[in-house]
Design an enzyme around this catalytic site. Structure first.
Site, PDB file in Angstrom:
ATOM      1  N   ASP A   1     -72.080  10.553 -24.581  1.00  0.00           N
ATOM      2  CA  ASP A   1     -71.216  11.592 -25.155  1.00  0.00           C
ATOM      3  C   ASP A   1     -72.051  12.671 -25.833  1.00  0.00           C
ATOM      4  OD1 ASP A   1     -68.824  12.707 -26.870  1.00  0.00           O
ATOM      5  OD2 ASP A   1     -67.891  11.252 -25.523  1.00  0.00           O
ATOM      6  N   ASP A   2     -71.428  13.424 -26.700  1.00  0.00           N
ATOM      7  CA  ASP A   2     -72.017  14.586 -27.376  1.00  0.00           C
ATOM      8  C   ASP A   2     -73.357  14.253 -28.047  1.00  0.00           C
ATOM      9  OD1 ASP A   2     -72.300  16.997 -28.599  1.00  0.00           O
ATOM     10  OD2 ASP A   2     -70.454  16.899 -29.757  1.00  0.00           O
TER      11      ASP A   2
ATOM     12  N   LYS B   1     -67.425  14.063 -18.649  1.00  0.00           N
ATOM     13  CA  LYS B   1     -66.339  14.294 -19.611  1.00  0.00           C
ATOM     14  C   LYS B   1     -66.437  15.760 -20.015  1.00  0.00           C
ATOM     15  CE  LYS B   1     -64.769  12.658 -24.158  1.00  0.00           C
ATOM     16  NZ  LYS B   1     -65.116  11.724 -25.247  1.00  0.00           N
ATOM     17  N   TRP B   2     -65.408  16.522 -19.695  1.00  0.00           N
ATOM     18  CA  TRP B   2     -65.412  17.989 -19.907  1.00  0.00           C
ATOM     19  C   TRP B   2     -64.566  18.268 -21.140  1.00  0.00           C
ATOM     20  CZ3 TRP B   2     -67.067  21.953 -16.247  1.00  0.00           C
ATOM     21  CH2 TRP B   2     -66.679  23.254 -16.594  1.00  0.00           C
ATOM     22  N   ASP B   3     -65.248  18.539 -22.245  1.00  0.00           N
ATOM     23  CA  ASP B   3     -64.554  18.655 -23.530  1.00  0.00           C
ATOM     24  C   ASP B   3     -64.277  20.114 -23.886  1.00  0.00           C
ATOM     25  OD1 ASP B   3     -63.453  17.772 -25.903  1.00  0.00           O
ATOM     26  OD2 ASP B   3     -65.213  16.634 -26.538  1.00  0.00           O
ATOM     27  N   MET B   4     -63.403  20.329 -24.866  1.00  0.00           N
ATOM     28  CA  MET B   4     -63.071  21.694 -25.337  1.00  0.00           C
ATOM     29  C   MET B   4     -62.483  21.515 -26.731  1.00  0.00           C
ATOM     30  SD  MET B   4     -60.594  24.281 -25.590  1.00  0.00           S
ATOM     31  CE  MET B   4     -60.499  26.013 -25.246  1.00  0.00           C
ATOM     32  N   ASN B   5     -63.300  21.845 -27.750  1.00  0.00           N
ATOM     33  CA  ASN B   5     -62.945  21.387 -29.087  1.00  0.00           C
ATOM     34  C   ASN B   5     -62.514  22.443 -30.094  1.00  0.00           C
ATOM     35  OD1 ASN B   5     -63.212  18.502 -29.020  1.00  0.00           O
ATOM     36  ND2 ASN B   5     -65.352  18.881 -28.493  1.00  0.00           N
TER      37      ASN B   5
ATOM     38  N   ASP C   1     -58.019  11.538 -29.322  1.00  0.00           N
ATOM     39  CA  ASP C   1     -59.165  11.043 -30.088  1.00  0.00           C
ATOM     40  C   ASP C   1     -58.748   9.874 -30.965  1.00  0.00           C
ATOM     41  OD1 ASP C   1     -61.065  12.664 -29.101  1.00  0.00           O
ATOM     42  OD2 ASP C   1     -61.214  13.986 -30.833  1.00  0.00           O
TER      43      ASP C   1
ATOM     44  N   ASP D   1     -13.071  40.617 -17.611  1.00  0.00           N
ATOM     45  CA  ASP D   1     -13.431  41.787 -18.416  1.00  0.00           C
ATOM     46  C   ASP D   1     -13.583  41.330 -19.863  1.00  0.00           C
ATOM     47  OD1 ASP D   1     -13.677  44.040 -19.861  1.00  0.00           O
ATOM     48  OD2 ASP D   1     -11.848  45.017 -19.120  1.00  0.00           O
TER      49      ASP D   1
HETATM   50  C1  DGJ Z   1     -64.001  15.427 -29.082  1.00  0.00           C
HETATM   51  C2  DGJ Z   1     -63.698  14.345 -28.082  1.00  0.00           C
HETATM   52  O1  DGJ Z   1     -62.357  14.157 -27.942  1.00  0.00           O
HETATM   53  C3  DGJ Z   1     -64.438  13.086 -28.527  1.00  0.00           C
HETATM   54  O2  DGJ Z   1     -64.098  12.021 -27.700  1.00  0.00           O
HETATM   55  C4  DGJ Z   1     -65.902  13.367 -28.482  1.00  0.00           C
HETATM   56  O3  DGJ Z   1     -66.317  13.603 -27.172  1.00  0.00           O
HETATM   57  C5  DGJ Z   1     -66.228  14.545 -29.379  1.00  0.00           C
HETATM   58  N1  DGJ Z   1     -65.414  15.682 -29.093  1.00  0.00           N
HETATM   59  C6  DGJ Z   1     -67.675  14.915 -29.259  1.00  0.00           C
HETATM   60  O4  DGJ Z   1     -67.971  16.034 -29.956  1.00  0.00           O
END
Ligand code: DGJ
Length: 728
Positions: free
Chosen positions: A366-367, A476-480, A548, A53
């Site tokens: 790449d890009d 390479k599937w990026d997302m920035n 990066d 308690d």
């Molecule tokens: C961010 C990635 O991490 C890099 O390696 C490169 O692909 C750039 N974007 C390209 O915009």
């Protein structure tokens, strides 16, 4: 070994190879957590919960002032019934009530492991590998059913947990918190390890003593984030790499998360993890269900290194999928740091040509190959080749490169849209935004609203179109950027707080479709490097661009931190030029090669600008890596010197059959008066004799592990040594 259930006592004992996890339904149907730690044969209740308690502690049963949820260790805690610690879930009813209470209803035990609808999760190939226990809890007052699912991976000390909510009440209700797990330890003698960071500086290891109150890590960025990984471990004070208890928790999820440790006034420790309740709620209509992601819990009594090796084994065999799961990964050359946006067909071909001569197996464009993208201001969403740069089209370029024996890969950033793009001009409403409010740009771009089916369909269509019209075997599937202005135009107001989770569900749906449709494509995920390096992404894409930051010295830390959870086969790791583009450091090419070989080796520099000598070194690196990559990608990692502790880093990989090991030592600064030291390798077979491939010297495994080998004197900054030993 297995899950043992005492149906009379409603006692559940999840017994792994070396660990036991025990729960029991106690009075009034509450599910108490009784034990988690070193394996025991039979649990008979020696660590009884003593009910006291405590004066101000509330009592759900008015006849007993000693029983209070304020102090009872529980499996999945509610809000409003006397437990004032962080609840595992919360609800809101239409009348404004937020109170709930869960009691045991039934349980089910079976072999194998169920899939989680719409979510990534660990899986088994053979149902004998695992057993699953489902415990059904109920809040009778509101008709809420909560299924707690526990799976034991029998050969590993792994337990996964997830939760499903089903509304069987008379009215809709809103989940305002729906964590995947919570566990109450009955002491606070722990330190907490987490991984924090930033872009270019991911996965730093933080270890701190836990204190009373809440210590919390989280992400509300729309991704699992570079800032905090969805991982934490509790360790004992004296736990180190090779000994001591470790409890690891890793969420298989790529969006907003929370992970917290709460120490209460009675020195109990609650750990919980799941989707971040911040800016989250989910409307559950009658008869609807909500499934949480899963948490992978690992127990090790032999230090942090063993925890990592358990995660590595599980993730490479029971999380990653597809053709590449057990295939050696190709050595690639990526043109990003070589050209950035400034390239044409001739330049690309010339880099690829050099690559072939050096033995490199895959070229990655790449890009900048699509729309009119000469910088990061435009064209995301317009996945059509830029004929100014590649006048003969992608197919022709890819055919030319693949006809020489090299594979061809390509970069996408499918989740994004540039304001300056045809896609935006056609569909300005497709981005995540709030009507009548200016949007927030990140890297000059907006995020597509993946909670919408039409947007997901567009991504599938545009990516498929490129992949089906050229011989592409890598993506390479990026997302920035992180997600701001969170809101979806198609969702009604009462579902706006579902946007972030719906985004992730949409992303998972898109990836699931694409990886299924293109099984021969190796997908590597990336989010400005390691901004979304998590177990959720690995379920779809078996490797991730680790950072990066390609500087070898920074990479010793980034890769060391990443290796706490993720195996080398999942880490993209490249040699780049000097001075390094991120930190300006000049590092010897050998060091760059040695460090990059601790993951999937690649190159990211202009090969046409190398000297003859440099080309020769790279040729040899490529040749060596081809010989040793099975050991690195499918062997076991042992960490030796921790770069976060000082001036040096070291690790070794040992092959599955222990017949070969590769060890690497990196010294950051050369110091005067440095002692002559030895390095003791780990994980070898004590009874084997191993031969140093470069010197021919032979030593026993026991000598190499217990006595160690002298580290040659190093009189320069940023130098490294690599050893390759083979069993004779
Ligand atoms: C961010 C990635 O991490 C890099 O390696 C490169 O692909 C750039 N974007 C390209 O915009």
């Amino acid at each position: 070994m297995g899950i043992k259930v005492d149906d009379e006592k409603l006692l559940f004992h999840i017994q792994g190879k070396n660990t036991s996890y025990v729960m029991q339904v106690i009075r009034d149907g509450y599910l108490a957590h009784l034990y988690w730690g070193k394996k025991i044969n039979k649990y008979r209740g020696s660590n009884k919960i003593i009910f006291i308690d405590r004066g101000f502690s509330p009592n759900p049963n008015d006849k007993d002032r000693t029983f209070s949820l304020d102090t009872v260790p529980q499996e999945y805690q509610a809000f409003g019934n006397g437990d004032f610690r962080i609840p595992a879930y919360q609800i809101r009813l239409n009348n404004g009530s937020r109170i709930s209470d869960l009691r045991y209803k039934s349980h089910k035990l079976y072999k194998g492991k169920p899939k989680l609808k719409g979510l990534p999760a660990t899986y088994v190939k053979d149902c004998e590998e695992s057993e699953t226990l489902e415990i059904l809890m109920e809040d009778e007052v509101i008709g809420l059913l909560v299924t707690l699912t526990y799976t034991l991976f029998k050969d590993l000390d792994v337990i996964t947990r997830s939760v499903k909510f089903t509304n069987q009440g008379q009215e809709s209700l809103r989940l305002t918190r729906a964590l995947s797990m919570s566990v109450d330890f009955r002491d606070d003698d722990f330190e907490m390890i987490s991984l924090y960071g930033a872009h270019n500086n991911e996965k730093n290891i933080e270890r701190r003593k836990i204190v009373s109150g809440i210590q919390l890590i989280d992400s509300s960025r729309g991704t699992s984030s570079a800032q905090q990984a969805p991982f934490l471990a509790l360790v004992r004070k004296d736990t180190n790499e090779d000994s001591g208890e470790v409890y690891g928790f890793n969420l298989v999820y790529s969006g907003n998360f929370t992970a917290q440790v709460q120490v209460d006034p009675y020195k109990n420790t609650r750990v919980s993890m799941g989707i971040n309740p911040f800016d989250f709620s989910w409307l559950l209509e009658i008869n609807e269900s909500f499934q949480t992601p899963e948490v992978v819990m690992v127990y090790s009594q032999n230090g942090i290194g063993e925890m990592s090796r358990i995660y590595h084994k599980l993730y490479s065999q029971n999380l990653c999928r597809g053709d590449f799961k057990n295939k050696v990964r190709p050595i690639l050359i990526n043109n990003w740091e070589a050209t950035y946006f400034d390239f044409d067909e001739k330049k690309i071909k010339s880099i690829a040509k050099e690559g072939i001569e050096l033995g490199i197996e895959l070229f990655v464009l790449d890009d900048g190959w699509f729309g009119k993208r000469d910088d990061d201001n435009s064209s995301l969403g317009d996945w059509v080749v830029d004929k100014r740069k590649l006048p003969n089209g992608l197919e022709k370029l890819a055919n030319t490169i693949t006809s020489t024996g090299m594979e061809f890969g390509i970069w996408f950033e499918p989740e994004m849209i540039s304001v300056n793009s045809d896609l935006y001009r056609q569909h300005p409403d497709w981005c995540i935004h709030v009507p009548n409010r200016p949007y927030t740009l990140g890297r000059n771009q907006l995020v597509l609203d993946l909670s919408r089916d039409d947007v997901c369909d567009y991504i599938v269509k545009s990516v498929s179109n490129i992949l089906s019209n050229a011989p592409i075997t890598y993506v390479k599937w990026d997302m920035n950027r992180n997600i701001t202005d969170v809101g979806s135009e198609l969702l009604p107001y009462e579902r706006q707080e579902e946007t972030s989770h719906r985004y992730i569900l949409g992303l998972y749906k898109v990836m699931d479709y694409l990886v299924d449709r293109f099984p021969r494509v190796l997908f590597e995920s990336c989010s400005s490097g390691g901004g979304r390096f998590d177990a959720g992404m690995l379920y779809y894409m078996p490797q991730t661009w680790t950072s990066d930051n390609t500087d070898a010295i920074c990479r010793t830390k980034i890769q060391y931190g990443t290796s706490l959870i993720y195996p080398a086969i999942t880490m993209g790791s490249h040699v780049s030029t000097v001075p390094n583009h991120q930190v300006g450091r000049i590092t010897h090419l050998d060091t760059r090669g040695h460090v990059a070989m601790a993951g999937n080796l690649g190159y990211e520099l202009d090969l046409t600008k190398l000297t003859k000598e440099e080309k020769q070194v790279i040729k040899e690196q490529v040749k060596l890596y081809k010989e040793i990559r099975e050991t690195i990608q499918f062997g076991e990692l042992y960490r030796i010197f921790n770069p976060f502790d000082g001036n040096e880093a070291a690790w070794n990989f040992i092959s599955k059959d222990k017949s070969e090991f590769i060890a690497t030592y990196v010294k950051v600064l050369s110091l005067p008066g440095a002692p002559i030291r030895t390095i003791k390798f780990k994980g070898l077979n004590l009874d084997y004799d191993y031969k140093d491939v470069s010197t021919g010297e032979i030593f026993g495994g026991d000598e190499l592990m217990n006595v160690g080998i002298t580290i040659p004197r190093i009189k320069q900054d940023f130098q490294s040594i690599q050893w390759r030993f083979k069993k004779i």
